[in-house]
Design a protein around this motif. Structure first.
Motif, PDB file in Angstrom:
ATOM      1  N   HIS A   1       0.825  -1.144   0.008  1.00 36.69           N
ATOM      2  CA  HIS A   1       0.031   0.083   0.080  1.00 36.69           C
ATOM      3  C   HIS A   1       0.867   1.261  -0.048  1.00 36.69           C
ATOM      4  O   HIS A   1       1.697   1.388   0.872  1.00 36.69           O
ATOM      5  N   SER A   2       0.655   2.251  -0.841  1.00 38.29           N
ATOM      6  CA  SER A   2       1.202   3.387  -1.014  1.00 38.29           C
ATOM      7  C   SER A   2       0.563   4.529  -0.650  1.00 38.29           C
ATOM      8  O   SER A   2      -0.756   4.249  -0.746  1.00 38.29           O
ATOM      9  N   SER A   3       0.887   5.517  -0.401  1.00 38.53           N
ATOM     10  CA  SER A   3       0.315   6.769   0.119  1.00 38.53           C
ATOM     11  C   SER A   3      -0.276   7.240  -1.330  1.00 38.53           C
ATOM     12  O   SER A   3       0.090   7.177  -2.242  1.00 38.53           O
ATOM     13  N   GLN A   4      -1.411   8.130  -1.202  1.00 36.76           N
ATOM     14  CA  GLN A   4      -2.050   8.612  -2.346  1.00 36.76           C
ATOM     15  C   GLN A   4      -1.246   9.592  -3.020  1.00 36.76           C
ATOM     16  O   GLN A   4      -0.623  10.674  -2.450  1.00 36.76           O
ATOM     17  N   LEU A   5      -1.169   9.446  -4.244  1.00 32.88           N
ATOM     18  CA  LEU A   5      -0.440  10.335  -5.172  1.00 32.88           C
ATOM     19  C   LEU A   5      -1.191  11.644  -5.316  1.00 32.88           C
ATOM     20  O   LEU A   5      -2.569  11.609  -5.427  1.00 32.88           O
ATOM     21  N   LYS A   6      -0.521  12.844  -5.410  1.00 35.71           N
ATOM     22  CA  LYS A   6      -1.278  14.106  -5.746  1.00 35.71           C
ATOM     23  C   LYS A   6      -0.837  14.489  -7.098  1.00 35.71           C
ATOM     24  O   LYS A   6       0.336  14.164  -7.409  1.00 35.71           O
TER      25      LYS A   6
END
Length: 115
Positions: free
Chosen positions: A107-112
């Motif tokens: 799981h990766s952090s949400q990309l902006k």
């Protein structure tokens, strides 16, 4: 009776020698404790939870004790929960190599989106 069988088998039992033991193991000697996730109510876990020892709880190995971190209110401690003993070995090796376990998570952090 079964007594002669027991006595005959004692000759093959391991013999302990007190001269071979140089020192005992104390809580300061334990860096990591790997234990089934359902047996966190044992005296070793409760004692080592007050130290800097990393506790690794393995979910695949269930026990009759059935005491997890939530039952003991140990959720705020540094208990790492893994699925198997193989994952426990990998987690310990990763931490000793200085790699954050969160870096290996799928799981990766949400990309902006940058404009």
């Amino acid at each position: 009776t079964f007594l002669p069988c027991v006595l005959a088998g004692l000759s093959k039992a391991p013999q302990f020698s007190m001269t071979a033991i140089s020192h005992s193991i104390s809580a300061q000697d334990v860096d990591t404790l790997v234990i089934p996730a359902s047996s966190l109510g044992g005296s070793a876990v409760l004692s080592l939870s007050q130290t800097t020892t990393q506790i690794v709880a393995v979910q695949d190995n269930t026990t009759a004790l059935a005491v997890d971190a939530a039952a003991l209110n140990l959720l705020n401690l540094n208990i790492l929960t893994v699925g198997s003993y193989l994952e426990a070995v990998g987690a310990i090796a990763t931490q000793r190599a200085g790699i954050a376990l969160s870096a290996l998570s799928p799981h990766s952090s949400q990309l902006k989106l940058l404009h």
